[in-house]
Design a protein around this motif. Structure first.
Motif, PDB file in Angstrom:
ATOM      1  N   TYR A 228       0.824  -1.199   0.000  1.00 38.93           N
ATOM      2  CA  TYR A 228       0.000   0.000   0.000  1.00 38.93           C
ATOM      3  C   TYR A 228       0.866   1.261   0.000  1.00 38.93           C
ATOM      4  CZ  TYR A 228      -4.421  -2.460   0.635  1.00 38.93           C
ATOM      5  OH  TYR A 228      -5.529  -3.249   0.441  1.00 38.93           O
ATOM      6  N   LYS A 229       1.969   1.233   0.727  1.00 38.58           N
ATOM      7  CA  LYS A 229       2.874   2.383   0.712  1.00 38.58           C
ATOM      8  C   LYS A 229       3.431   2.619  -0.688  1.00 38.58           C
ATOM      9  CE  LYS A 229       4.509   2.521   5.498  1.00 38.58           C
ATOM     10  NZ  LYS A 229       5.696   2.384   6.385  1.00 38.58           N
ATOM     11  N   MET A 230       3.734   1.528  -1.377  1.00 39.36           N
ATOM     12  CA  MET A 230       4.253   1.636  -2.737  1.00 39.36           C
ATOM     13  C   MET A 230       3.200   2.272  -3.648  1.00 39.36           C
ATOM     14  SD  MET A 230       6.195  -1.394  -4.787  1.00 39.36           S
ATOM     15  CE  MET A 230       4.793  -2.506  -4.738  1.00 39.36           C
ATOM     16  N   LEU A 231       1.936   1.815  -3.515  1.00 40.13           N
ATOM     17  CA  LEU A 231       0.869   2.384  -4.329  1.00 40.13           C
ATOM     18  C   LEU A 231       0.610   3.846  -3.994  1.00 40.13           C
ATOM     19  CD1 LEU A 231      -1.945  -0.307  -4.655  1.00 40.13           C
ATOM     20  CD2 LEU A 231      -0.441   0.556  -6.421  1.00 40.13           C
ATOM     21  N   ALA A 232       0.864   4.211  -2.725  1.00 34.98           N
ATOM     22  CA  ALA A 232       0.620   5.588  -2.302  1.00 34.98           C
ATOM     23  C   ALA A 232       1.574   6.563  -2.981  1.00 34.98           C
ATOM     24  CB  ALA A 232       0.736   5.707  -0.780  1.00 34.98           C
ATOM     25  N   MET A 233       2.642   6.068  -3.575  1.00 39.73           N
ATOM     26  CA  MET A 233       3.546   6.942  -4.327  1.00 39.73           C
ATOM     27  C   MET A 233       2.937   7.378  -5.656  1.00 39.73           C
ATOM     28  SD  MET A 233       7.181   4.993  -3.815  1.00 39.73           S
ATOM     29  CE  MET A 233       7.668   4.344  -2.220  1.00 39.73           C
ATOM     30  N   LEU A 234       1.881   6.664  -6.075  1.00 35.73           N
ATOM     31  CA  LEU A 234       1.260   6.945  -7.361  1.00 35.73           C
ATOM     32  C   LEU A 234       0.004   7.771  -7.155  1.00 35.73           C
ATOM     33  CD1 LEU A 234       1.421   3.342  -8.875  1.00 35.73           C
ATOM     34  CD2 LEU A 234       3.177   5.118  -8.964  1.00 35.73           C
ATOM     35  N   PRO A 235      -0.344   8.620  -8.137  1.00 28.28           N
ATOM     36  CA  PRO A 235      -1.626   9.326  -8.042  1.00 28.28           C
ATOM     37  C   PRO A 235      -2.778   8.350  -8.190  1.00 28.28           C
ATOM     38  CG  PRO A 235      -0.578   9.702 -10.177  1.00 28.28           C
ATOM     39  CD  PRO A 235       0.419   8.972  -9.330  1.00 28.28           C
ATOM     40  N   GLY A 236      -3.948   8.756  -7.707  1.00 27.29           N
ATOM     41  CA  GLY A 236      -5.106   7.866  -7.779  1.00 27.29           C
ATOM     42  C   GLY A 236      -4.963   6.695  -6.834  1.00 27.29           C
ATOM     43  N   TYR A 237      -4.438   6.940  -5.628  1.00 24.92           N
ATOM     44  CA  TYR A 237      -4.137   5.851  -4.680  1.00 24.92           C
ATOM     45  C   TYR A 237      -5.356   4.985  -4.389  1.00 24.92           C
ATOM     46  CZ  TYR A 237      -3.641   3.628  -0.118  1.00 24.92           C
ATOM     47  OH  TYR A 237      -3.660   2.723   0.909  1.00 24.92           O
ATOM     48  N   SER A 238      -6.496   5.622  -4.080  1.00 23.17           N
ATOM     49  CA  SER A 238      -7.672   4.827  -3.670  1.00 23.17           C
ATOM     50  C   SER A 238      -8.139   3.911  -4.783  1.00 23.17           C
ATOM     51  CB  SER A 238      -8.813   5.761  -3.233  1.00 23.17           C
ATOM     52  OG  SER A 238      -9.196   6.600  -4.307  1.00 23.17           O
ATOM     53  N   ILE A 239      -8.082   4.393  -6.051  1.00 26.09           N
ATOM     54  CA  ILE A 239      -8.497   3.562  -7.185  1.00 26.09           C
ATOM     55  C   ILE A 239      -7.506   2.418  -7.371  1.00 26.09           C
ATOM     56  CG2 ILE A 239      -8.881   3.541  -9.684  1.00 26.09           C
ATOM     57  CD1 ILE A 239      -9.677   6.497  -9.448  1.00 26.09           C
ATOM     58  N   ASN A 240      -6.208   2.757  -7.344  1.00 25.83           N
ATOM     59  CA  ASN A 240      -5.179   1.732  -7.541  1.00 25.83           C
ATOM     60  C   ASN A 240      -5.234   0.681  -6.441  1.00 25.83           C
ATOM     61  OD1 ASN A 240      -4.181   2.961  -9.845  1.00 25.83           O
ATOM     62  ND2 ASN A 240      -2.740   4.232  -8.712  1.00 25.83           N
ATOM     63  N   ALA A 241      -5.476   1.120  -5.196  1.00 27.19           N
ATOM     64  CA  ALA A 241      -5.529   0.182  -4.072  1.00 27.19           C
ATOM     65  C   ALA A 241      -6.684  -0.791  -4.249  1.00 27.19           C
ATOM     66  CB  ALA A 241      -5.675   0.952  -2.758  1.00 27.19           C
ATOM     67  N   GLU A 242      -7.842  -0.275  -4.668  1.00 25.40           N
ATOM     68  CA  GLU A 242      -9.012  -1.141  -4.867  1.00 25.40           C
ATOM     69  C   GLU A 242      -8.744  -2.166  -5.965  1.00 25.40           C
ATOM     70  OE1 GLU A 242     -13.633  -0.679  -6.366  1.00 25.40           O
ATOM     71  OE2 GLU A 242     -12.589   1.068  -5.544  1.00 25.40           O
ATOM     72  N   ASN A 243      -8.130  -1.729  -7.057  1.00 28.29           N
ATOM     73  CA  ASN A 243      -7.829  -2.656  -8.154  1.00 28.29           C
ATOM     74  C   ASN A 243      -6.779  -3.682  -7.737  1.00 28.29           C
ATOM     75  OD1 ASN A 243      -9.613  -1.511 -10.001  1.00 28.29           O
ATOM     76  ND2 ASN A 243      -8.140   0.020 -10.659  1.00 28.29           N
ATOM     77  N   MET A 244      -5.785  -3.243  -6.957  1.00 30.04           N
ATOM     78  CA  MET A 244      -4.757  -4.174  -6.489  1.00 30.04           C
ATOM     79  C   MET A 244      -5.370  -5.242  -5.601  1.00 30.04           C
ATOM     80  SD  MET A 244      -1.508  -3.599  -3.951  1.00 30.04           S
ATOM     81  CE  MET A 244      -2.584  -3.768  -2.528  1.00 30.04           C
TER      82      MET A 244
END
Length: 861
Positions: free
Chosen positions: A366-382
């Motif tokens: 999750y920390k890695m994904l938080a480096m990217l924009p659109g964190y909440s969308i990316n987290a849900e897809n991951m």
């Protein structure tokens, strides 16, 4: 004094250990602590010589006795006349006085011990100071050899209500909150997670009560020990604690925080309305370093790639690969190198090895994904892609601000469009480079090379191939995004069809994972047609068959085997584990599979080849009906669908290239093991898999330290022990990397299984049949039409699929291997079924629906 009873005696003795000193502090502040005594370390040390060599430890500890005076003092102190009491017998390690090292879980603890068994338990705690795991822990942390330990004997409380309480919120760190959880009866059910508990949150705004439906409680019965019994109906939905008791616990927490200088995590019990403090420790997660952070561990999806015990070499190799690959990924997505380097610890620790099993460290993902924009969308897809069942919220101070995120999104918008346009070309270029590199290394006979030459080649391979993984990463990312969009749109337009988006992905016809099945069936058919060949495969064992084929028998069949092995020789069960023996290395393993096909008459695909086409066509009709009269929406939906189909198919196909790359590394390290064995540096060629990657790389300078041989033996012993232990839960939390039993076997993060199970339907079809639980596919030749039920599968399992009427998998997601391959074969399949193996057993009759994901256990009695 052989046993310390009074407070003054305990305070004056330095040999009582950290836990005993903690109990003294609690008594000093007036806490109601159950009656206790401590046996100081001197009682043990007097029985041992001044110095004990490691090879004499077992002999010396076998002679230990508990002095009769100790037992006499304990008998009088506890007024042990009626033989109804039980005791906790705990270690109180002298080393725990220091803060640098934790011996958590290293020493023995025994609960509910009758007085007559105290002597044997005290001796076991003494002996635990000389256990192999403790001695290894001391050696690894450069601690002196010491056997001193205090032993605490304390009355157990037959609790009416038991629980745990935190003087601050252990996750958010909010010191204004107090969290209390409680159950009726003894605390065993709460600590193990086996019982549902009431949870109370006390804050400045008041008391929030989350009252669970409590069906059972644990009690102690003198004649039969601890028992789980049913709770009376009228108490099932009543609160375990009243407001007065909650305020009493809160006051105790405040007092402990003040006296002990930190918020505490306590265990308590109420007996006849009296509050007893059983144990206290600081809450380690509040404003601490990363080593004490709250971490969620999950192997829902990664278990497909690394089932069972994984050796140190494989783990250290994949840990490095994940680090290199995902550093590339975030760089592709526009994260600056400075920021990547700043968070280097995150990339280096995306995984964890828990009792020999590989887990995702979700905190770092999750920390890695938080480096990217659109964190909440990316987290849900991951979460969807990885099969993760529980969301994980990061602290706000780690996530980027909304302003920065918007700026990053704008910066990335056109870049992502360009990346997607270039992706087909990138995939082709990647395959061209991969094939060139693989052909170069395939021409090398590693068995003719020296140790240094093999290590040099590995390092070169690592640099040339593993740093060029951008196309698969980009494809994976867009597969995650477009699949998420497809699911959302489909559920919006057809809300009563929860798995319609999955049906739309059936029938791709271009997934490489299905090809080994078709080739295997064709091989079986060609052998069956030839009477002499069929007799060979029926009468001889696999090794004898392969020997005959190598000697010239049935050259056409041998040529077909060679073609299979050349293309799919690394596609086998556990194919990403370097210690796995592949078909390329032992062709007779493939012969065994084909032999079973021949014997069972599997000469054509049992499933209707049109099933997946029919499923897709039917799904398309439903979507077309839903979007009738809306041409623009229909065009956009079809665009999303076509993109998803292309990306998901290529995701599976590109994953196979990883298998090829790992297979090459396996061949290198296997040859390396033979060299080390030939040079008498290791006892067996396969011992090489108990080294770690950094140790392998040092062999480039011929640095094989004699200590490595001892380390290999220790690791083999440790990993063999892991095989005998209970398997950790698929999902659990820890504070830092504290993999003690209380965390890894906790049921707190495990979804409770319902009477009728359900999961994610992956391929439609209603099947009534018999359950066959399979843990290791190498142990069976055929399912004979039973329903395959297992915890996870990897691509090597596909050879078993044609013999199954249906497939049900406890782990995984819609994009996991079993889901994709079952769709292509038209075999009804359900994945991600919580509690599957805890509910079903071999021989059960069930009705499963591969469309809805519903499973019903049939009562045939």
């Amino acid at each position: 004094m052989t046993v310390l009873l009074s407070l003054s005696e305990k305070k004056s003795n330095k040999g009582i250990g950290g836990k005993a000193k903690n109990l003294i502090q609690l008594e000093k502040i007036g806490a109601n602590v159950p009656k206790w005594a401590v046996i100081p370390q001197g009682v043990l040390l007097k029985q041992l010589p001044e110095s004990v060599s490691e090879n004499k430890i077992a002999d010396e500890f076998s002679k230990l006795e508990v002095p009769s005076t100790v037992l006499t003092h304990l008998h009088k102190f506890f007024n042990e006349e009626d033989n109804q009491k039980t005791y906790a017998v705990r270690s109180s390690a002298i080393d725990e006085d220091g803060a640098s090292f934790s011996f958590a879980g290293q020493f023995e603890t025994f609960l509910h011990v009758p007085f007559v068994e105290l002597e044997s338990k005290i001796k076991l705690i003494w002996k635990s100071t000389a256990s192999k795991r403790v001695l290894r822990y001391r050696k690894e942390n450069k601690l002196p050899l010491s056997f001193g330990i205090g032993v605490i004997v304390q009355e157990m409380i037959d609790a009416d209500v038991a629980g745990v309480a935190f003087g601050a919120n252990p996750i958010s760190g909010d010191t204004q909150d107090k969290i209390i959880s409680a159950v009726f009866g003894l605390g065993e059910g709460l600590v193990s997670g086996e019982l549902d508990a009431d949870t109370f949150t006390l804050s400045p705004s008041g008391i929030h009560k989350d009252i669970a439906e409590k069906k059972h409680l644990f009690v102690r019965k003198n004649d039969s020990g601890i028992q789980k019994i049913e709770l009376e109906k009228e108490r099932k939905n009543s609160a375990t604690l009243n407001d007065n008791q909650l305020h009493e616990i809160a006051a105790l927490l405040d007092q402990l925080t003040k006296e002990l200088k930190a918020p505490q995590d306590i265990e308590f019990a109420y007996k006849e309305k009296s509050l007893h403090l059983l144990q206290t420790r600081p809450i380690t997660t509040i404003k601490t370093s990363q080593s004490g952070e709250y971490i969620l561990w999950d192997n829902s999806n990664i278990i497909e790639s690394y089932p069972g015990i994984t050796t140190p070499l494989t783990y250290s190799f994949i840990l490095k690969m994940y680090e290199m690959v995902y550093r590339q990924f975030v760089e592709i997505m526009g994260v600056k190198e400075r920021e990547i380097n700043k968070h280097s610890e995150i990339f280096a620790n995306t995984l964890g090895l828990v009792r020999g099993r590989v887990y995702y460290n979700l905190l770092n993902w999750y920390k890695m994904l938080a480096m990217l924009p659109g964190y909440s969308i990316n987290a849900e897809n991951m979460e969807r892609m990885m099969g993760v069942k529980e969301k994980f919220e990061l602290e706000d101070d780690f996530q980027m601000s909304k302003g920065i995120a918007r700026l990053r999104i704008i910066q990335m918008y056109w870049k992502m469009i360009v990346m997607q346009l270039k992706l087909p070309h990138q995939r082709k270029r990647f395959m061209k480079q991969l094939n060139a590199i693989m052909n170069q290394y395939k021409a090398v006979d590693f068995n003719t090379l020296s140790t240094k030459e093999i290590v040099d080649l590995y390092v070169s391979f690592e640099k040339s191939l593993l740093l060029k993984w951008k196309a698969p990463l980009t494809n994976d990312f867009f597969a995650m995004i477009w699949f998420g969009m497809l699911e959302k749109k489909t559920k919006k337009y057809c809300p009563n069809e929860p798995n319609l988006h999955n049906d739309l992905l059936c029938g791709s016809q271009d997934i490489i994972s299905v090809e080994p099945i078709h080739r295997s069936i064709q091989l079986s058919a060609s052998i069956t047609k030839n009477e002499d060949a069929r007799r060979l495969f029926s009468e001889k064992n696999p090794l004898e068959i392969w020997t005959d084929l190598e000697k010239g028998a049935f050259p056409e069949i041998k040529n077909t085997f060679d073609e299979y092995i050349d293309k799919f020789g690394d596609r086998c069960v556990g194919e990403l584990k370097l210690e796995t023996i592949s078909y390329s290395q032992q062709p007779e393993l493939l012969v065994k599979v084909i032999k079973s096909y021949v014997e069972q008459g599997i000469i054509q695909n049992k499933s209707n080849p049109k099933v997946e086409d029919d499923v897709r066509i039917n799904a398309e009709k439903k979507i077309n009906e839903a979007l009738k009269g809306q041409p623009l929406k229909k065009w956009w939906y079809n665009y999303i669908l076509n993109k998803t189909r292309d990306l998901v198919s290529n995701r599976e196909n590109l994953r196979y290239q990883r298998t090829r790359g790992f297979g090459m590394v396996r061949n290198m390290f296997t040859a390396l093991g033979k060299n080390l064995h030939s040079d008498k540096l290791i006892a067996s060629p396969r011992d090489v898999f108990y080294l770690e990657l950094n140790e392998i790389k040092k062999l480039k300078e011929n640095e094989f330290s004699p200590e490595l041989s001892d380390l290999i033996l220790e690791r083999k012993e440790e990993f063999n022990a892991f095989k005998k232990q209970d398997i950790p839960q698929e999902r659990f939390f820890t504070y830092g990397n504290n993999f003690t039993d209380e965390y890894i076997y906790s049921l707190e993060k495990i979804e409770k299984a319902e009477e009728d199970l359900s999961g994610i339907g992956c391929c439609p079809g209603i099947i009534k049949g018999t359950v066959r639980i399979v843990i290791d596919p190498n142990e069976i030749d055929s399912l004979n039409g039973d329903i395959l039920v297992t915890s996870s599968t990897d691509p090597g399992w596909v050879i078993l699929f044609p013999t199954a009427s249906a497939i049900i998998v406890e782990r995984g997601s819609l994009l996991s291997h079993s889901a994709i391959v079952s769709r292509e074969m038209g075999i009804p399949c359900i994945v991600s079924v919580s509690g599957l193996l805890r509910t079903l057993k071999t021989g059960d009759q069930i009705l499963m629906d591969g469309s809805t994901g519903k499973i019903k256990l049939l009562n045939e009695s």
